[in-house]
Design a protein around this motif. Sequence first.
Motif, short mmCIF file in Angstrom:
data_model
loop_
_atom_site.label_atom_id
_atom_site.label_comp_id
_atom_site.label_asym_id
_atom_site.label_seq_id
_atom_site.Cartn_x
_atom_site.Cartn_y
_atom_site.Cartn_z
N ILE A 1 3.57 12.88 -9.85
CA ILE A 1 2.68 12.00 -10.60
C ILE A 1 3.42 11.36 -11.77
CG2 ILE A 1 0.65 11.98 -12.12
CD1 ILE A 1 -0.61 14.01 -10.24
N ARG A 2 4.30 12.10 -12.42
CA ARG A 2 5.00 11.56 -13.58
C ARG A 2 6.37 11.01 -13.18
NH1 ARG A 2 6.21 14.98 -17.49
NH2 ARG A 2 5.72 13.58 -19.24
N TYR A 3 7.38 11.87 -13.13
CA TYR A 3 8.73 11.47 -12.75
C TYR A 3 9.53 12.74 -12.49
CZ TYR A 3 9.37 12.62 -17.67
OH TYR A 3 9.33 13.27 -18.87
N LYS B 1 0.97 -2.81 -10.30
CA LYS B 1 0.41 -2.70 -8.96
C LYS B 1 -0.56 -1.51 -8.87
CE LYS B 1 4.33 -4.89 -6.63
NZ LYS B 1 3.58 -6.13 -6.34
N ILE B 2 -1.16 -1.35 -7.69
CA ILE B 2 -2.08 -0.25 -7.43
C ILE B 2 -1.31 0.94 -6.87
CG2 ILE B 2 -4.10 0.52 -6.13
CD1 ILE B 2 -4.84 -1.60 -8.10
N ALA B 3 -1.52 2.12 -7.46
CA ALA B 3 -0.97 3.36 -6.92
C ALA B 3 -2.10 4.10 -6.22
CB ALA B 3 -0.37 4.23 -8.02
N ARG B 4 -1.79 4.74 -5.10
CA ARG B 4 -2.78 5.50 -4.34
C ARG B 4 -2.50 6.99 -4.47
NH1 ARG B 4 -1.70 3.86 1.37
NH2 ARG B 4 -3.54 5.16 1.79
N LEU B 5 -3.58 7.75 -4.65
CA LEU B 5 -3.45 9.19 -4.78
C LEU B 5 -4.44 9.84 -3.80
CD1 LEU B 5 -3.13 11.02 -8.22
CD2 LEU B 5 -3.62 12.14 -6.06
N GLU B 6 -3.91 10.39 -2.72
CA GLU B 6 -4.76 10.95 -1.67
C GLU B 6 -5.10 12.41 -1.94
OE1 GLU B 6 -5.98 9.50 1.35
OE2 GLU B 6 -5.52 7.74 0.14
N SER C 1 0.83 -1.21 0.00
CA SER C 1 0.00 0.00 0.00
C SER C 1 0.86 1.25 0.00
CB SER C 1 -0.91 0.00 1.25
OG SER C 1 -0.13 -0.03 2.43
N THR C 2 2.14 1.10 -0.28
CA THR C 2 3.10 2.19 -0.09
C THR C 2 3.36 3.02 -1.35
OG1 THR C 2 4.97 0.72 -0.52
CG2 THR C 2 4.24 0.94 1.76
N LEU C 3 2.76 2.66 -2.47
CA LEU C 3 2.95 3.46 -3.69
C LEU C 3 1.95 4.61 -3.64
CD1 LEU C 3 3.45 0.57 -6.27
CD2 LEU C 3 5.19 2.04 -5.24
N LEU C 4 2.31 5.63 -2.87
CA LEU C 4 1.37 6.66 -2.45
C LEU C 4 1.84 8.05 -2.86
CD1 LEU C 4 -1.03 7.67 -0.63
CD2 LEU C 4 0.59 7.62 1.28
N VAL C 5 0.91 8.84 -3.40
CA VAL C 5 1.13 10.26 -3.66
C VAL C 5 0.15 11.03 -2.78
CG1 VAL C 5 1.04 12.14 -5.35
CG2 VAL C 5 1.85 9.87 -6.04
N GLN C 6 0.66 11.88 -1.90
CA GLN C 6 -0.19 12.69 -1.03
C GLN C 6 -0.48 14.02 -1.72
OE1 GLN C 6 -1.76 12.08 2.09
NE2 GLN C 6 -2.74 13.94 1.31
N GLY C 7 -1.75 14.24 -2.03
CA GLY C 7 -2.13 15.46 -2.73
C GLY C 7 -2.22 16.65 -1.81
N THR C 8 -1.59 17.75 -2.22
CA THR C 8 -1.69 19.02 -1.52
C THR C 8 -1.69 20.13 -2.57
OG1 THR C 8 0.70 19.47 -1.36
CG2 THR C 8 -0.28 18.08 0.36
N PRO D 1 11.63 7.82 -10.66
CA PRO D 1 10.24 7.48 -10.97
C PRO D 1 9.30 7.87 -9.83
CG PRO D 1 11.43 5.51 -10.32
CD PRO D 1 12.45 6.61 -10.40
N SER D 2 8.10 8.25 -10.20
CA SER D 2 7.06 8.53 -9.20
C SER D 2 6.46 7.21 -8.73
CB SER D 2 5.96 9.40 -9.82
OG SER D 2 5.22 8.65 -10.77
N PRO D 3 5.72 7.22 -7.62
CA PRO D 3 5.02 5.99 -7.21
C PRO D 3 4.09 5.46 -8.30
CG PRO D 3 5.04 7.57 -5.40
CD PRO D 3 5.59 8.29 -6.61
N ILE D 4 3.50 6.37 -9.09
CA ILE D 4 2.59 5.93 -10.15
C ILE D 4 3.37 5.26 -11.27
CG2 ILE D 4 0.99 6.76 -11.95
CD1 ILE D 4 -0.02 8.81 -9.93
#
Length: 363
Positions: free
Chosen positions: A121-123, A153-158, A106-113, A142-145
């Motif tokens: 998001i890209r690299y 895998k699944i990437a998460r974007l909060e 669950s660690t491929l995470l981008v925290q949106g602010t 590389p970004s998590p995405i």
Amino acid sequence: MTTDNELLRPHAEQLYAAELEALTRNDSSARPASWLLSPSAVVTYLLGGSLDDGTVITPKYIGPRRIMEVAVATLATDRALLLLGVPGTAKTWVSEHLSAAISGTSTLLVQGTAGTPEEAIRYGWNYARLIAEGPSTEALVPSPIMIAMQQGKIARLEELTRIPSDVQDALITILSEKTLPVPELGMEVQATKGFSVIATANDRDRGVNDLSSALRRRFNTVVLPLPASADEEVSIVTQRVAALGKTLELPDLPTAADEIRRVVTVFRELRSGVTEDGRAKVKTPSGTLSTAEAISVITHGIAMSAHFGDGVLRPADVAAGIAGAVIKDPSADAVVWTEYLESVVRERADWADFYRAARSALS
């Protein structure tokens, strides 16, 4: 080396590793490419159940089964998933557990602010190597995405709607074409099977950075509702408080049930603007009074009781926490809370101790 038991907040795949392993052993249904579990097993992991070998799977989400089935089915297609809801409806929690059950991480995470850059998001680039060597795959960060695309895998974007609109649009090509161009290197990264994105958004943030119609079409939106009943919310709070208590090594207080029920009742009445029996209307505060905040109030109360009280969770241990959750705007919310205490709480004979503690907390 730090063990999982020493971590303050283990990832879902660490905390529930035994359950995930048991589900994998017992799972005979078809699995989409790169998935650790079948869609039906993922839903069992989220909602709980008993396996053929007797293993008990604890529920991670308490709510309508159909919502979780729709969310999991979405990720089994080529569409991304957007979890939408008011604060405290377990969007992040569900996102984490879906990623853990499907991808094993669950660690491929981008925290949106508001300050999230497009590179998240890209690299990006290792600028020391970029200056010394020029553009190269070694200088690429590389970004998590991008990692999720490469590994299936699944990437998460909060908090997607908190990200600036021009940065959000970097997702369009990724989600529609399943590719991420890297023009500096004359190459592209193509997503492997199993890749998807789970984004979360707070519907109270509408108007902050609304999604474009082009981006919204790339998501299947699932709305996570507030708990439908007081019993359901009490169950959620009780379960999460017990889990947090173990992590924080707080004592198990068998008398906490009464105070959990009281906190949930207060939150639901102030949230809905009407008392539990429907006989009186009450003013609503500016905050959301979410289930997550109720969990925090009870956990704080248990800590107060354990360290500064007699080991029994009492109204005085939770009164200050409730006041802090309700009074976000010191002027308007203080009036709402005071009126609620005088018109509702004071009239309940069995709430006399709580009334005195809550009034004292305002002094």
